[in-house]
Design a protein around this motif. Structure first.
Motif, PDB file in Angstrom:
ATOM      1  N   ILE A  82      -8.173   0.954   8.008  1.00 28.37           N
ATOM      2  CA  ILE A  82      -8.787   0.756   9.305  1.00 28.37           C
ATOM      3  C   ILE A  82      -7.869   1.324  10.367  1.00 28.37           C
ATOM      4  CG2 ILE A  82      -9.618  -0.539  11.013  1.00 28.37           C
ATOM      5  CD1 ILE A  82     -10.544  -2.477   8.946  1.00 28.37           C
ATOM      6  N   ALA A  83      -6.740   1.118  10.528  1.00 22.88           N
ATOM      7  CA  ALA A  83      -6.006   1.889  11.410  1.00 22.88           C
ATOM      8  C   ALA A  83      -5.735   3.348  11.308  1.00 22.88           C
ATOM      9  CB  ALA A  83      -4.385   1.167  11.355  1.00 22.88           C
ATOM     10  N   LEU A  84      -5.738   3.769  10.051  1.00 22.90           N
ATOM     11  CA  LEU A  84      -5.967   5.356  10.026  1.00 22.90           C
ATOM     12  C   LEU A  84      -7.047   6.115  10.379  1.00 22.90           C
ATOM     13  CD1 LEU A  84      -3.707   5.515   6.670  1.00 22.90           C
ATOM     14  CD2 LEU A  84      -2.781   6.022   8.759  1.00 22.90           C
ATOM     15  N   LEU A  85      -8.219   5.531  10.231  1.00 24.26           N
ATOM     16  CA  LEU A  85      -9.275   6.244  10.587  1.00 24.26           C
ATOM     17  C   LEU A  85      -9.558   6.225  12.022  1.00 24.26           C
ATOM     18  CD1 LEU A  85     -11.882   4.002   8.484  1.00 24.26           C
ATOM     19  CD2 LEU A  85     -11.310   6.509   7.948  1.00 24.26           C
ATOM     20  N   THR A 128       0.766  -1.146  -0.129  1.00 25.50           N
ATOM     21  CA  THR A 128       0.018   0.074   0.023  1.00 25.50           C
ATOM     22  C   THR A 128       0.890   1.324  -0.024  1.00 25.50           C
ATOM     23  OG1 THR A 128      -0.218   0.064   2.442  1.00 25.50           O
ATOM     24  CG2 THR A 128      -1.836  -1.300   1.413  1.00 25.50           C
ATOM     25  N   PHE A 129       0.152   2.279  -0.372  1.00 26.17           N
ATOM     26  CA  PHE A 129       0.998   3.678  -0.534  1.00 26.17           C
ATOM     27  C   PHE A 129      -0.093   4.488  -0.469  1.00 26.17           C
ATOM     28  CE2 PHE A 129       0.417   2.019  -4.733  1.00 26.17           C
ATOM     29  CZ  PHE A 129      -0.062   3.253  -5.608  1.00 26.17           C
ATOM     30  N   ILE A 130       0.264   5.715   0.240  1.00 21.27           N
ATOM     31  CA  ILE A 130      -0.618   6.866   0.448  1.00 21.27           C
ATOM     32  C   ILE A 130      -0.492   7.691  -0.788  1.00 21.27           C
ATOM     33  CG2 ILE A 130      -1.238   8.895   1.928  1.00 21.27           C
ATOM     34  CD1 ILE A 130      -0.358   7.316   4.289  1.00 21.27           C
ATOM     35  N   ILE A 131      -1.585   8.031  -1.332  1.00 19.45           N
ATOM     36  CA  ILE A 131      -1.722   8.972  -2.485  1.00 19.45           C
ATOM     37  C   ILE A 131      -2.192  10.591  -1.811  1.00 19.45           C
ATOM     38  CG2 ILE A 131      -3.196   9.908  -4.644  1.00 19.45           C
ATOM     39  CD1 ILE A 131      -3.259   6.859  -5.126  1.00 19.45           C
ATOM     40  N   PHE A 132      -3.209  10.592  -0.987  1.00 25.08           N
ATOM     41  CA  PHE A 132      -3.662  11.641  -0.139  1.00 25.08           C
ATOM     42  C   PHE A 132      -3.509  11.253   1.188  1.00 25.08           C
ATOM     43  CE2 PHE A 132      -6.044  14.446  -3.642  1.00 25.08           C
ATOM     44  CZ  PHE A 132      -4.867  14.783  -4.221  1.00 25.08           C
ATOM     45  N   GLU A 133      -3.027  11.859   2.198  1.00 26.18           N
ATOM     46  CA  GLU A 133      -3.087  11.668   3.429  1.00 26.18           C
ATOM     47  C   GLU A 133      -4.540  12.063   4.057  1.00 26.18           C
ATOM     48  OE1 GLU A 133      -0.105  13.415   5.956  1.00 26.18           O
ATOM     49  OE2 GLU A 133       1.404  12.647   4.918  1.00 26.18           O
ATOM     50  N   LEU A 134      -4.796  11.398   5.347  1.00 23.33           N
ATOM     51  CA  LEU A 134      -6.252  11.872   5.579  1.00 23.33           C
ATOM     52  C   LEU A 134      -6.236  13.186   6.396  1.00 23.33           C
ATOM     53  CD1 LEU A 134      -9.099  10.418   6.132  1.00 23.33           C
ATOM     54  CD2 LEU A 134      -8.282   9.597   8.424  1.00 23.33           C
ATOM     55  N   ARG A 135      -6.949  13.869   5.714  1.00 20.49           N
ATOM     56  CA  ARG A 135      -7.231  15.540   6.298  1.00 20.49           C
ATOM     57  C   ARG A 135      -8.693  15.900   5.846  1.00 20.49           C
ATOM     58  NH1 ARG A 135      -1.642  18.017   3.505  1.00 20.49           N
ATOM     59  NH2 ARG A 135      -0.214  16.906   4.880  1.00 20.49           N
ATOM     60  N   PRO A 136      -8.967  17.229   6.326  1.00 22.61           N
ATOM     61  CA  PRO A 136     -10.275  17.872   6.077  1.00 22.61           C
ATOM     62  C   PRO A 136     -10.412  18.089   4.660  1.00 22.61           C
ATOM     63  CG  PRO A 136      -9.343  18.843   8.006  1.00 22.61           C
ATOM     64  CD  PRO A 136      -8.245  17.830   7.524  1.00 22.61           C
TER      65      PRO A 136
END
Length: 277
Positions: A150-153, A111-119
């Motif tokens: 799931i871990a990031l939410l 897995t790789f992050i395209i957009f980090e979890l942000r508003p």
């Protein structure tokens, strides 16, 4: 605000009036305050137990949504499918509130992050799928991608995962179905959007091989193959125990075909492995 997800259990609350009726008819001598104290304790215990069975939960109308979009970037998904998935992701993002969180994770073998979890107000729309060149697209590990999301939410949010994939999970060593109980316990809503798998010009559906042959016996195997007709002259290699054994050439029209493959006699009395590519 609260909600009850298993309301049929509320019928058990009728046992509390029955308890009161039993107390009023009991002949046991006891102080009035003790009788009513016992009633309150027992009634409270029954009330709490019933609410637990009815799955009373607190709902948060004011909660924001936290959603992660999982995008299958493996080789089995075509570029046109990626483009269509991006359109659907952008459409979904436009409907989010400005304070809702969203992120985008690509996955294949890793897995790789395209957009980090942000508003949402801090995020642009996704214009194109950016693939991490260090990640192999030869296989797909959906399970690891789900675990990562799931871990990031964060807690105290309405948590959601939207999975864009062709559903082919062929890495990681664990079947998706084995992880379903943990996914259900994670209190995360998971939505799936199917993507079409890339269709190869030539596909081997299966090899029909005798289950047992004698040492030195000549035998044949049958290959069930399919071609879309774009490559009329097809060359395939038969591997025996991982080593190239024979090369076959056919001229095939579009459709499924049943091809007989003569093989060399087996000289060793041990399990044999064949593969046609």
């Amino acid at each position: 605000m609260f909600e009850i997800t298993a309301p049929p259990f509320l019928i058990l609350l009728l046992s509390i009036p029955i308890l009161v009726l039993v107390l009023r008819r009991t002949k046991v001598a006891s102080a009035t305050w003790r009788k009513w104290g016992t009633l309150c304790l027992r009634g409270g215990a029954i009330f709490c137990a019933v609410l637990a069975l009815a799955n009373l939960q607190r709902t948060y109308q004011e909660q924001q949504l936290a959603v992660i979009f999982l995008l299958d970037m493996s080789d089995s998904v075509s570029k046109s499918e990626h483009t269509e998935a991006l359109k659907q992701i952008n459409t979904a993002v436009e409907k989010l509130k400005s304070t809702d969180l969203f992120g985008i994770i690509g996955f294949a073998e890793d897995t790789f992050i395209i957009f980090e979890l942000r508003p949402k107000v801090e995020q642009p729309l996704l214009e194109s799928a950016r693939f991490d060149e260090t990640v192999s697209g030869a296989s797909t590990d959906i399970l690891t991608a789900l675990k990562h999301a799931i871990a990031l939410l964060p807690e105290m949010y309405q948590r959601r995962i939207v999975l864009f994939s062709d559903g082919i999970h062929n890495a990681g060593g664990t079947a998706l179905i084995d992880y379903f109980p943990l996914i259900q316990a994670s209190n995360v809503e998971i939505l799936t959007v199917p993507l079409q798998t890339v269709q190869d010009a030539f596909q081997v559906h299966r090899l029909q091989i005798p289950t047992q042959v004698r040492k030195g016996q000549q035998f044949s195997m049958v290959a069930i193959v399919e071609t879309d007709g774009s490559i009329p002259d097809v060359t395939a290699t038969l591997y025996h125990n991982g080593v190239p054994s024979q090369v076959f050439e056919w001229t095939l029209p579009s459709g499924k075909h049943r091809l007989e493959l003569p093989t060399k006699p087996i000289l060793e009395t041990k399990p044999q492995n064949y593969q046609l590519n």
